[in-house]
Design a protein around this motif. Structure first.
Motif, mmCIF file in Angstrom:
data_model
loop_
_atom_site.group_PDB
_atom_site.id
_atom_site.type_symbol
_atom_site.label_atom_id
_atom_site.label_comp_id
_atom_site.label_asym_id
_atom_site.label_seq_id
_atom_site.Cartn_x
_atom_site.Cartn_y
_atom_site.Cartn_z
ATOM 1 N N LYS A 140 -5.764 -12.023 3.469
ATOM 2 C CA LYS A 140 -6.033 -11.620 2.090
ATOM 3 C C LYS A 140 -5.402 -10.258 1.843
ATOM 4 C CE LYS A 140 -10.458 -14.064 1.669
ATOM 5 N NZ LYS A 140 -11.908 -13.922 1.410
ATOM 6 N N PHE A 141 -5.059 -9.985 0.586
ATOM 7 C CA PHE A 141 -4.494 -8.684 0.243
ATOM 8 C C PHE A 141 -5.591 -7.618 0.278
ATOM 9 C CE2 PHE A 141 -1.424 -11.518 -1.970
ATOM 10 C CZ PHE A 141 -0.284 -11.111 -1.291
ATOM 11 N N GLU A 142 -5.213 -6.394 0.696
ATOM 12 C CA GLU A 142 -6.150 -5.270 0.784
ATOM 13 C C GLU A 142 -5.535 -4.038 0.124
ATOM 14 O OE1 GLU A 142 -8.688 -5.877 4.877
ATOM 15 O OE2 GLU A 142 -6.783 -4.821 5.014
ATOM 16 N N PHE A 143 -5.460 -4.051 -1.172
ATOM 17 C CA PHE A 143 -4.907 -2.904 -1.879
ATOM 18 C C PHE A 143 -6.014 -1.908 -2.206
ATOM 19 C CE2 PHE A 143 -1.785 -6.225 -2.684
ATOM 20 C CZ PHE A 143 -0.601 -5.548 -2.398
ATOM 21 N N THR A 144 -5.688 -0.625 -2.119
ATOM 22 C CA THR A 144 -6.633 0.437 -2.432
ATOM 23 C C THR A 144 -6.428 0.906 -3.863
ATOM 24 O OG1 THR A 144 -6.639 1.180 -0.132
ATOM 25 C CG2 THR A 144 -7.452 2.739 -1.770
ATOM 26 N N ASP A 145 -7.521 1.116 -4.559
ATOM 27 C CA ASP A 145 -7.469 1.592 -5.943
ATOM 28 C C ASP A 145 -7.118 3.082 -5.933
ATOM 29 O OD1 ASP A 145 -7.737 2.033 -8.635
ATOM 30 O OD2 ASP A 145 -9.927 1.933 -8.636
ATOM 31 N N LYS A 146 -5.833 3.395 -5.890
ATOM 32 C CA LYS A 146 -5.381 4.785 -5.742
ATOM 33 C C LYS A 146 -5.591 5.622 -6.990
ATOM 34 C CE LYS A 146 -1.861 3.609 -2.304
ATOM 35 N NZ LYS A 146 -0.414 3.570 -1.989
ATOM 36 N N ASN A 147 -5.560 4.992 -8.160
ATOM 37 C CA ASN A 147 -5.727 5.767 -9.391
ATOM 38 C C ASN A 147 -7.133 5.653 -9.973
ATOM 39 O OD1 ASN A 147 -5.607 3.146 -10.251
ATOM 40 N ND2 ASN A 147 -3.727 3.373 -11.456
ATOM 41 N N ASP A 148 -8.055 5.114 -9.176
ATOM 42 C CA ASP A 148 -9.481 5.080 -9.552
ATOM 43 C C ASP A 148 -9.729 4.473 -10.938
ATOM 44 O OD1 ASP A 148 -10.355 6.398 -7.146
ATOM 45 O OD2 ASP A 148 -9.605 8.263 -7.990
ATOM 46 N N ASN A 149 -9.068 3.348 -11.222
ATOM 47 C CA ASN A 149 -9.297 2.680 -12.509
ATOM 48 C C ASN A 149 -10.081 1.383 -12.329
ATOM 49 O OD1 ASN A 149 -7.387 1.072 -11.306
ATOM 50 N ND2 ASN A 149 -6.052 0.930 -13.105
ATOM 51 N N ASN A 150 -10.739 1.270 -11.160
ATOM 52 C CA ASN A 150 -11.573 0.104 -10.836
ATOM 53 C C ASN A 150 -10.787 -1.201 -10.802
ATOM 54 O OD1 ASN A 150 -13.996 1.633 -10.670
ATOM 55 N ND2 ASN A 150 -14.101 1.675 -12.893
ATOM 56 N N SER A 151 -9.508 -1.111 -10.486
ATOM 57 C CA SER A 151 -8.665 -2.294 -10.356
ATOM 58 C C SER A 151 -7.531 -1.991 -9.390
ATOM 59 C CB SER A 151 -8.093 -2.698 -11.719
ATOM 60 O OG SER A 151 -7.121 -3.718 -11.567
ATOM 61 N N THR A 152 -7.093 -3.024 -8.659
ATOM 62 C CA THR A 152 -5.947 -2.844 -7.759
ATOM 63 C C THR A 152 -4.740 -3.660 -8.232
ATOM 64 O OG1 THR A 152 -6.736 -4.648 -6.309
ATOM 65 C CG2 THR A 152 -7.430 -2.400 -5.757
ATOM 66 N N LYS A 153 -4.804 -4.152 -9.459
ATOM 67 C CA LYS A 153 -3.700 -4.975 -9.977
ATOM 68 C C LYS A 153 -2.405 -4.174 -10.083
ATOM 69 C CE LYS A 153 -6.514 -8.270 -12.604
ATOM 70 N NZ LYS A 153 -6.839 -8.814 -13.954
ATOM 71 N N ASP A 154 -2.515 -2.920 -10.546
ATOM 72 C CA ASP A 154 -1.308 -2.115 -10.687
ATOM 73 C C ASP A 154 -0.727 -1.737 -9.330
ATOM 74 O OD1 ASP A 154 -3.609 -0.702 -10.324
ATOM 75 O OD2 ASP A 154 -3.144 0.899 -11.726
ATOM 76 N N GLU A 155 -1.607 -1.470 -8.338
ATOM 77 C CA GLU A 155 -1.120 -1.173 -6.990
ATOM 78 C C GLU A 155 -0.431 -2.397 -6.374
ATOM 79 O OE1 GLU A 155 -4.171 1.884 -7.848
ATOM 80 O OE2 GLU A 155 -4.181 -0.294 -8.009
ATOM 81 N N LYS A 156 -0.996 -3.564 -6.619
ATOM 82 C CA LYS A 156 -0.407 -4.799 -6.097
ATOM 83 C C LYS A 156 0.960 -5.053 -6.728
ATOM 84 C CE LYS A 156 -1.482 -9.722 -5.421
ATOM 85 N NZ LYS A 156 -2.478 -10.790 -5.650
ATOM 86 N N LYS A 157 1.040 -4.866 -8.024
ATOM 87 C CA LYS A 157 2.302 -5.074 -8.725
ATOM 88 C C LYS A 157 3.373 -4.116 -8.208
ATOM 89 C CE LYS A 157 4.394 -4.931 -13.325
ATOM 90 N NZ LYS A 157 4.176 -4.623 -14.770
ATOM 91 N N ALA A 158 3.001 -2.850 -8.041
ATOM 92 C CA ALA A 158 3.957 -1.843 -7.558
ATOM 93 C C ALA A 158 4.436 -2.167 -6.146
ATOM 94 C CB ALA A 158 3.317 -0.456 -7.590
ATOM 95 N N TRP A 159 3.524 -2.661 -5.306
ATOM 96 C CA TRP A 159 3.903 -2.997 -3.932
ATOM 97 C C TRP A 159 4.903 -4.145 -3.917
ATOM 98 C CZ3 TRP A 159 3.600 -7.238 -0.701
ATOM 99 C CH2 TRP A 159 3.886 -6.989 0.646
ATOM 100 N N PHE A 160 4.631 -5.169 -4.686
ATOM 101 C CA PHE A 160 5.545 -6.312 -4.730
ATOM 102 C C PHE A 160 6.939 -5.892 -5.202
ATOM 103 C CE2 PHE A 160 1.820 -9.346 -4.980
ATOM 104 C CZ PHE A 160 2.130 -9.987 -3.794
#
Length: 690
Positions: free
Chosen positions: A118-138
């Motif tokens: 499973k993906f384990e992205f950290t919410d780096k910008n503290d917006n209660n979501s890891t969607k943006d971190e996942k998108k940036a990683w991809f």
């Protein structure tokens, strides 16, 4: 003559072939492997060795060490070949040794280490979501267009990396997954002949022995002495102290101009992150030389490493432990769906943070080992609820509504308003007082002091209507609600106050986003769209306690030199705003808060208490599950020293949060738990009793 001609032709052919071989070899050295050979040559010419500087300690306000360093060893891998199969063989042998000796590989690939992946992205910008971190990683992990991961599952990504790196075996095996980690770490960190990459940290003696004995087959493996961050009391003040970790490739790009290396440790959360520039030391070097004509020529002189500075916090360790223990015990005693909360204790005359706690918590020394569990935990132990959790203030907001109304002149200090049980000013929206909902009775005539004591909704509905939302918001901002407090934690969120603009932002295209009179009524009693953090509520309470002076919230007392202990920087009290509040008004507000503790909703908690306390309970309705419990308080009443704010998610009623505040007062004023073992918090929900 003929033979001479043939010999000339043969020599010419040989010369051409040799020239061709030289050309191919030069092409290989300069074009294909030019970088590697240049780095290797540079490496051989220079014999300088970097000596790492220890990171500075973190101490509490009395000089007790909370975080320090210990000597340890890390495993680095240096590039010795460009052959994929050989690199995989080396990585595989490293993985086997680490697994056999109970050590772990470094894993910066945001995927779990075991199946099901499973993906384990950290919410780096503290917006209660890891969607943006996942998108940036991809977007940053594409290989010449050959593999596009955006629509892949975690399992497919692991298989893709196996193909990219030429790793053979079952992609679901632990061994193959570990090899992928080693290759990914090397790939993203610029693994080369002169840039070794750390693949394991804090390895034990058995692993070191086996690695050294296998040096012929594990080419490029380097065991380095390092400083390992250690905690004097693992699990204590976790969200405050934070943690460190291997610098990521993105962090390296941002910080390499500041002297960071690809294998450096950097602050990731908490004080470790905020105080990075103070805590990080300056690396030294043993001296660098070049062999020129058989003679060693000095290129750079030896330079000693300089340890990082000490960071002294405003935290009182004993009070911190009391707050953490009380918060945990109270939550566990309530049970049901109460599983988390946050609390803050401030010095009302300076803004210093004496204690700050978030529950659930975790042991930061075990972070790498338990990361997968933390990610899966629905209670989100990594969230610092004290500065990042957003909550409706409930009736703890009512003192502010009263101050705003009196100071704005829409209600006279001694004016009484009749509680009729149901507020019927509007024909289409007629909310009730909690006492009407529960007992079908009213509070009768209420002045401001009685209204705060009784938490009379009807009184504050009327004040809110007279004020209007703009004036109410103006005073909320004066008290720092919906504003950053300035506490030295990068995780702090600002929250927001209820307003027409915010409502339009959050409900646009969903429901009617117009602002109605009923919205203002709800905002006046601490409901509606207002969401604040516990540290904001504590500072709001402290501002009431000291008569209207709002301080920046401090977590850092000073920065001290690790060399001689001298003060590098001192964080003195900083007044953000002086709120002009009439003394008579403030006296009536505080008396109402005193009555809450003496005779009102918190009286059962503080009955017979040795010192006088001012406080306000709050019960924030959630619509699903038990209500949140909130309590703010200050003491001693006549000459306030500290303010406390406690929020218990699904804590049922505000009095439950008051138990945590009492434990804090016991410790601060009496040095122990004056009240001894308190009774189990009430679990029954009693409507909107505030």
């Amino acid at each position: 003559m003929q033979n001479s001609k043939y010999r000339f032709i043969i020599l010419k052919v040989i010369a051409i072939v040799m020239l061709g071989m030289i050309t191919v070899r030069l092409f290989s050295m300069q074009i294909i492997n030019g970088d590697m050979y240049a780095e290797t040559a540079s490496s051989r010419a220079s014999t300088g060795v970097v000596t790492k500087a220890p990171r500075g300690d973190i101490l509490d306000r009395y000089g007790n060490v909370l975080v320090t360093n210990k000597s340890g060893y890390s495993l680095q891998l240096q590039k010795t070949t460009s052959d994929n199969a050989e690199i995989n063989s080396i990585a595989g042998e490293i993985v086997d040794i680490l697994n056999d000796t109970d050590n772990a590989v470094v894993n910066s690939l945001p995927i779990t280490m075991e199946e099901p992946y499973k993906f384990e992205f950290t919410d780096k910008n503290d917006n209660n979501s890891t969607k943006d971190e996942k998108k940036a990683w991809f977007e940053s992990n594409k290989y010449n267009g050959e593999y596009i991961f955006s629509d892949m599952s975690a399992d497919e990504v692991i298989k893709a990396y196996c193909n990219i790196y030429g790793i053979e075996g079952d992609a679901g095996s632990v061994r193959v997954r570990d090899i992928v980690s080693v290759r990914y770490e090397a790939d993203t960190k610029g693994y080369s002949a002169v840039t070794p990459v750390t693949v394991a940290e804090d390895i034990n003696a058995e692993a070191i022995t086996r690695i050294k004995s296998s040096k012929d087959s594990i080419k490029g493996a380097i065991v380095t002495e390092d400083y390992i961050r250690t905690y004097t009391n693992p699990g204590f003040a976790t969200h405050v102290l934070g943690r460190v970790g291997q610098i990521s490739s993105d962090e390296y790009k941002k910080n390499k101009s500041n002297g960071y290396g690809i294998n450096d440790i950097i602050g990731k959360q908490g004080v470790e992150r905020w105080a990075e520039k103070y805590l990080r030391g300056k690396d030294g070097v043993t001296g660098a030389y070049a062999d020129i004509g058989g003679e060693k020529v000095e290129l750079s002189a030896e330079k000693e490493a300089v340890p990082g500075n000490y960071v002294m916090l405003t935290i009182d360790s004993e009070l911190q432990k009391t707050l953490e223990d009380s918060l945990e015990n109270t939550i566990k005693n309530i049970g049901n769906d109460c599983h988390s909360g946050g609390a803050v204790v401030l010095d009302v005359n300076s803004g210093d943070t004496l204690a700050i706690a978030s529950y659930p918590t975790y042991d930061m020394s075990q972070f790498n080992d338990i990361y997968s569990e933390l990610i899966k935990n629905k209670s989100n132990p990594m969230l610092n609820r004290a500065v990042s959790g957003l909550y409706s203030p409930g009736s703890t907001f009512k003192p502010l509504t009263a101050i705003a109304a009196i100071q704005s002149g829409v209600v006279k200090p001694r004016e009484t308003i009749t509680c009729t049980g149901i507020y019927d000013y509007y024909k289409d929206y007629q909310p009730s007082c909690w006492i009407w909902s529960e007992y079908h009775t009213t509070h009768g005539q209420q002045d401001v002091t009685l209204a705060i004591e009784n938490s009379c909704n009807v009184y504050f509905y009327e004040l809110g209507r007279r004020l209007g939302i703009e004036k109410l918001d103006e005073y909320a901002k004066k008290f720092g609600l919906g504003e950053y407090t300035g506490i030295e934690l990068t995780e702090e969120t600002s929250g927001h106050i209820a307003s027409p603009e915010y409502k339009e932002q959050v409900v646009a295209n969903v429901t009617d986003s117009d602002w109605f009179g009923g919205d203002t009524l709800q905002a006046a009693i601490g409901q509606s769209y207002s969401l604040f953090t516990p540290v904001q509520l504590a500072n709001y309470c402290a501002t009431i306690a000291n008569g209207g002076t709002r301080y920046k919230v401090n977590l850092i007392d000073s920065i001290r030199s690790s060399v001689d202990g001298s003060v590098v920087e001192e964080f003195t009290p900083n007044v953000v705003e002086k709120i002009d509040i009439d003394e008579q008004t403030m006296g009536m507000i505080r008396n109402g808060m005193k009555k809450v503790v003496d005779e009102g909703s918190a009286s059962s908690i503080f009955e017979g208490y040795p010192i006088q306390v001012g406080g306000k309970t709050g019960t924030a309705q959630l619509g699903k599950g038990a209500n949140n419990a909130i309590f703010i308080a200050f003491a001693p009443f006549d000459k306030p020293q500290i303010a406390v704010a406690v929020v218990l998610e699904h804590g049922v009623r505000g009095t439950n949060a008051g138990r945590v505040a009492r434990d804090v007062f016991d410790k601060y004023f009496f040095g122990n738990n004056e009240s001894g073992e308190t009774e189990k918090p009430q679990q029954s929900v009693v409507g909107q009793i505030q």
